[in-house]
Design a protein around this motif. Structure first.
Motif, PDB file in Angstrom:
ATOM      1  N   ASN A 320       0.835  -1.206   0.000  1.00 52.46           N
ATOM      2  CA  ASN A 320       0.000   0.000   0.000  1.00 52.46           C
ATOM      3  C   ASN A 320       0.871   1.259   0.000  1.00 52.46           C
ATOM      4  N   PHE A 321       1.978   1.201   0.732  1.00 59.43           N
ATOM      5  CA  PHE A 321       2.930   2.317   0.747  1.00 59.43           C
ATOM      6  C   PHE A 321       3.452   2.572  -0.667  1.00 59.43           C
ATOM      7  N   TYR A 322       3.864   1.507  -1.345  1.00 55.94           N
ATOM      8  CA  TYR A 322       4.389   1.663  -2.694  1.00 55.94           C
ATOM      9  C   TYR A 322       3.349   2.281  -3.633  1.00 55.94           C
ATOM     10  N   LEU A 323       2.117   1.791  -3.548  1.00 49.87           N
ATOM     11  CA  LEU A 323       1.075   2.272  -4.444  1.00 49.87           C
ATOM     12  C   LEU A 323       0.654   3.707  -4.137  1.00 49.87           C
ATOM     13  N   ASN A 324       0.512   4.006  -2.852  1.00 45.87           N
ATOM     14  CA  ASN A 324      -0.064   5.294  -2.455  1.00 45.87           C
ATOM     15  C   ASN A 324       0.952   6.418  -2.308  1.00 45.87           C
ATOM     16  N   GLU A 325       2.180   6.085  -1.941  1.00 51.18           N
ATOM     17  CA  GLU A 325       3.140   7.122  -1.576  1.00 51.18           C
ATOM     18  C   GLU A 325       4.308   7.267  -2.551  1.00 51.18           C
ATOM     19  N   THR A 326       4.391   6.416  -3.548  1.00 58.01           N
ATOM     20  CA  THR A 326       5.464   6.528  -4.537  1.00 58.01           C
ATOM     21  C   THR A 326       4.873   6.348  -5.932  1.00 58.01           C
ATOM     22  N   PRO A 327       5.554   6.859  -6.961  1.00 60.23           N
ATOM     23  CA  PRO A 327       5.055   6.728  -8.336  1.00 60.23           C
ATOM     24  C   PRO A 327       5.717   5.593  -9.113  1.00 60.23           C
ATOM     25  N   HIS A 328       6.603   4.834  -8.462  1.00 56.35           N
ATOM     26  CA  HIS A 328       7.461   3.899  -9.175  1.00 56.35           C
ATOM     27  C   HIS A 328       6.738   2.630  -9.631  1.00 56.35           C
ATOM     28  N   TYR A 329       7.478   1.842 -10.428  1.00 54.52           N
ATOM     29  CA  TYR A 329       7.061   0.498 -10.822  1.00 54.52           C
ATOM     30  C   TYR A 329       7.936  -0.493 -10.068  1.00 54.52           C
ATOM     31  N   TYR A 330       7.322  -1.578  -9.604  1.00 56.89           N
ATOM     32  CA  TYR A 330       8.042  -2.540  -8.769  1.00 56.89           C
ATOM     33  C   TYR A 330       7.909  -3.949  -9.344  1.00 56.89           C
ATOM     34  N   PHE A 331       9.004  -4.706  -9.222  1.00 54.16           N
ATOM     35  CA  PHE A 331       9.036  -6.092  -9.666  1.00 54.16           C
ATOM     36  C   PHE A 331       9.536  -6.925  -8.488  1.00 54.16           C
ATOM     37  N   PHE A 332       8.773  -7.929  -8.104  1.00 56.85           N
ATOM     38  CA  PHE A 332       9.112  -8.714  -6.918  1.00 56.85           C
ATOM     39  C   PHE A 332       9.169 -10.206  -7.263  1.00 56.85           C
ATOM     40  N   THR A 333      10.128 -10.900  -6.690  1.00 51.92           N
ATOM     41  CA  THR A 333       9.997 -12.349  -6.576  1.00 51.92           C
ATOM     42  C   THR A 333       9.402 -12.599  -5.197  1.00 51.92           C
ATOM     43  N   THR A 334       8.489 -13.533  -5.084  1.00 47.80           N
ATOM     44  CA  THR A 334       7.837 -13.738  -3.786  1.00 47.80           C
ATOM     45  C   THR A 334       7.292 -15.145  -3.653  1.00 47.80           C
ATOM     46  N   HIS A 335       7.200 -15.593  -2.410  1.00 48.20           N
ATOM     47  CA  HIS A 335       6.523 -16.846  -2.077  1.00 48.20           C
ATOM     48  C   HIS A 335       5.356 -16.570  -1.132  1.00 48.20           C
ATOM     49  N   SER A 336       4.928 -15.319  -1.063  1.00 47.45           N
ATOM     50  CA  SER A 336       3.882 -14.935  -0.112  1.00 47.45           C
ATOM     51  C   SER A 336       2.497 -15.029  -0.753  1.00 47.45           C
ATOM     52  N   ASN A 337       1.664 -15.907  -0.233  1.00 45.50           N
ATOM     53  CA  ASN A 337       0.285 -16.014  -0.744  1.00 45.50           C
ATOM     54  C   ASN A 337      -0.576 -14.845  -0.276  1.00 45.50           C
ATOM     55  N   HIS A 338      -0.118 -14.091   0.724  1.00 46.32           N
ATOM     56  CA  HIS A 338      -0.923 -12.996   1.266  1.00 46.32           C
ATOM     57  C   HIS A 338      -1.006 -11.810   0.306  1.00 46.32           C
ATOM     58  N   LEU A 339      -0.197 -11.822  -0.742  1.00 50.00           N
ATOM     59  CA  LEU A 339      -0.228 -10.726  -1.698  1.00 50.00           C
ATOM     60  C   LEU A 339      -1.193 -10.976  -2.849  1.00 50.00           C
ATOM     61  N   LEU A 340      -1.724 -12.200  -2.946  1.00 48.33           N
ATOM     62  CA  LEU A 340      -2.548 -12.546  -4.100  1.00 48.33           C
ATOM     63  C   LEU A 340      -3.832 -11.740  -4.168  1.00 48.33           C
TER      64      LEU A 340
END
Length: 632
Positions: A320-340
């Motif tokens: 939410n911080f990335y989306l609301n407070e920054t204008p950047h584009y992000y690329f993540f590797t992840t194993h977290s199901n909580h982000l789905l």
């Protein structure tokens, strides 16, 4: 977000994608603000991520429709083997391969030459039906030169798994984590260094530079500390200090200190590991959101497993911080199901699933397939999610299905934004509540309600009410559609097994009836324009403009599908014919999830939309429930 962007990792063999349905080019992925790469270990995610980071220029070429069409057609010709012996075929293939991000300056001439060779062996008309070579060349030139997204040209940044804020050497200007990343992954260490590899080791130095710099630099740090407080420290005042002095053991200090609220300041290594990670992952992203003149600056960040050491709720706050407070584009590797779930809640999220498959012709070698996906069983399995996953939030909000969850989530966001200007104290209290930490949603099907036992008694698995709600979920607030009133068995379940403060029965038929009139009408008009002529026959969509009452759709018996149909139906059209209603009964809207996504998109694109009174009342009850369950 309506902009469609594409990306690809150069110089990686055996990777293919299914993203570009428009041209069937299998060497491109669609990207959005948040891009999650998921898959089993050794599925090729990190290698792809690092190669994306290393491609520093020219990525706009993949956003040329003309280029993607040419590349896809080239692959088709290669696999057909039809022209392998043709004089100009080899020249054609070699020229297409020269149209690369690394030589964007010569892209126009190579594109033109490619079409020349294509024409010479009689295939130009197969790619361009009107055989208009000059038009294709002009369009290609415009596509790669106009409307460039800054992430194609601005510096990029990489955050490896090996990161931390505590120095691991006493040597000045020595950064072992950065050096390890350079040695392992990047041959050109002059090009990839502390300027674009972020590990947290340099935070002490970076803070000193800003706090001892110009007023606008100090103000930027102050703003960052305020955002840290809001997202990760329950609104407690946060101060980051590049402390100069001796530590407790008499050694020169070399770590950042932090002061939280009224507590004494202390070294950052005494802070929880998760919060240290949050600072590492947000500091540079926030600082690099503005240039020296204060103008917005957009970059691409490539981050390995952002969930390390973090509670699931904190990871969601990070996003939410990335989306609301920054204008950047992000690329993540992840194993977290909580982000789905974020793929359902925002159109700025993209999930790419990586699958490693043995080659048919040689099982000792592998292909890496990239699939665009939202939510499916295979996706969950690739993250290692098992049915025994448990709820960890402090309270739960039970809703009848996915559309209710999406609408209510958006209502809660809107309610908070209104509180920010109308009741600042309450806003500060409520904004700290994080999904999947302070609260979470549970989806139930309305007809299955009678199978749940909500009391403290043991539920016999062989009985009809064999599902114990309290065995799988914490303190609950159950929200039921108003049409439950006609189903005595379900009402009895709620009133007999739950306290009054633990359930809400809507005073309208269903959650869609709480939507604002304007949003329903706008989306209805949009969807009607795309309906088949046979479906539209007998209806006049212009009649929606005649609705004056703000509560027209606030009905206790009928869904908005029937209410829409009744308004636009011509006098002689049979009542059995429907355009929006899912059948001739109570009138639930047809294709509920699709309609919901359109409404959510409308809300995102029109931030001045207004909640209905019932939606606001619902938010008040929900936030009071969350506050009560998180008061200790």
């Amino acid at each position: 977000m309506t902009e469609k962007l594409y990306y690809w990792a150069e110089n990686l063999e055996n990777y293919t994608s299914d993203n570009d349905k428009e041209t069937n080019n299998y060497e491109v992925i669609e990207i959005k603000r948040l891009n999650f790469f998921i898959g089993k270990n050794n599925a090729g995610k990190s290698r792809f991520l690092r190669n994306l980071f290393q491609n520093t220029q020219g990525q706009q070429i993949y956003n040329s429709l003309q280029f993607r069409k040419l590349q896809a057609f080239t692959n088709h010709l290669i696999h057909s083997n039809q022209y392998n012996n043709h004089t100009y075929f080899t020249h054609f293939i070699n020229t297409v391969e020269q149209i690369k991000p690394s030589n964007i300056g010569s892209a126009n001439s190579n594109f033109s030459n490619s079409l020349n060779y294509l024409s010479r062996f009689g295939q130009l008309s197969s790619l361009y039906t009107n055989n208009n070579k000059s038009q294709a060349e002009t369009t290609f030139s415009q596509e790669i030169e106009q409307n460039l997204n800054p992430i194609f040209t601005n510096p990029k940044f990489y955050i490896p798994i090996l990161r931390g804020m505590r120095p691991v050497t006493d040597l000045d200007e020595k950064y072992p984590y950065i050096e390890r990343a350079q040695k392992d992954y990047f041959k050109n260490q002059n090009k990839f260094n502390h300027e674009n590899i972020i590990t947290g080791e340099r935070l002490y130095h970076e803070l000193k530079v800003h706090l001892l710099g110009k007023p606008q630099q100090r103000e930027l740090i102050k703003q960052y500390e305020e955002k840290l407080s809001q997202y990760f420290f329950d609104n407690e005042t946060v101060t980051l200090i590049p402390y100069i002095g001796k530590d407790d053991n008499g050694h020169d200090n070399d770590v950042v200190h932090i002061k939280i609220g009224e507590d004494d300041q202390f070294p950052i290594h005494k802070l929880g590991d998760g919060l240290q990670q949050a600072i590492i992952l947000t500091y540079e992203a926030y600082i690099k959101s503005k240039d020296k003149e204060g103008n917005t600056e957009i970059h691409a960040f490539f981050i390995e497993e952002p969930e390390l050491h973090m509670h699931a709720g904190m990871v969601r706050q990070l996003m939410n911080f990335y989306l609301n407070e920054t204008p950047h584009y992000y690329f993540f590797t992840t194993h977290s199901n909580h982000l789905l779930d974020m793929a359902d809640e925002s159109d700025q999220v993209m999930i790419q699933k990586f699958v490693k498959q043995p080659k048919k012709e040689d099982p000792t070698k592998f292909d890496f397939k990239i699939y665009r996906c939202d939510r499916d069983r295979d996706l969950l399995a690739s993250l290692g999610v098992r049915p025994s996953s448990v709820y960890l939030a402090n309270c739960t909000i039970w809703v009848e299905g996915i559309t209710d969850r999406l609408y209510i989530t958006k209502y809660m966001e809107k309610y908070l934004s209104e509180l920010e200007s109308s009741n600042v104290e309450l806003y500060k209290k409520y904004r700290r509540f994080m999904p999947n930490y302070h609260y979470t949603f549970v989806e139930y099907a309305g007809s299955n309600l009678v199978h749940w036992c909500f009391s403290d008694d043991y539920a016999d698995q062989l009985e009809d009410k064999g599902l114990s709600a309290k065995a799988v979920a914490s303190e609950m607030l159950l929200i039921a559609d108003g049409d439950i009133q006609g189903k005595a068995d379900r009402v009895h379940v709620l009133k007999s097994e739950l306290k009054k403060e633990n359930y809400i029965i809507l005073e309208c038929k269903e959650t869609e009836n709480t939507l604002p009139k304007d949003s329903i009408i706008r989306i209805a008009q949009k969807k009607f324009s795309k309906m088949k002529s046979k479906t539209k026959q007998g209806f006049n969509i212009e009649k929606l403009k005649e609705i004056n009452s703000l509560d027209y759709f606030d009905h206790k018996d009928y869904g908005i599908g029937k209410l829409l149909d009744d308004q636009i139906r011509n006098p002689r059209t049979s009542a059995e014919k429907t355009a929006f209603a899912d059948g001739t009964g109570v009138g639930t809207i047809k294709y509920k999830l699709d309609f919901c996504r359109e409404i959510i998109k409308y809300f995102d694109e029109n931030p001045d939309w207004e909640m209905t009174p019932k939606a606001k009342d619902l938010c008040i009850r929900i936030f009071k429930h969350i506050e009560k369950c998180n008061s200790n």
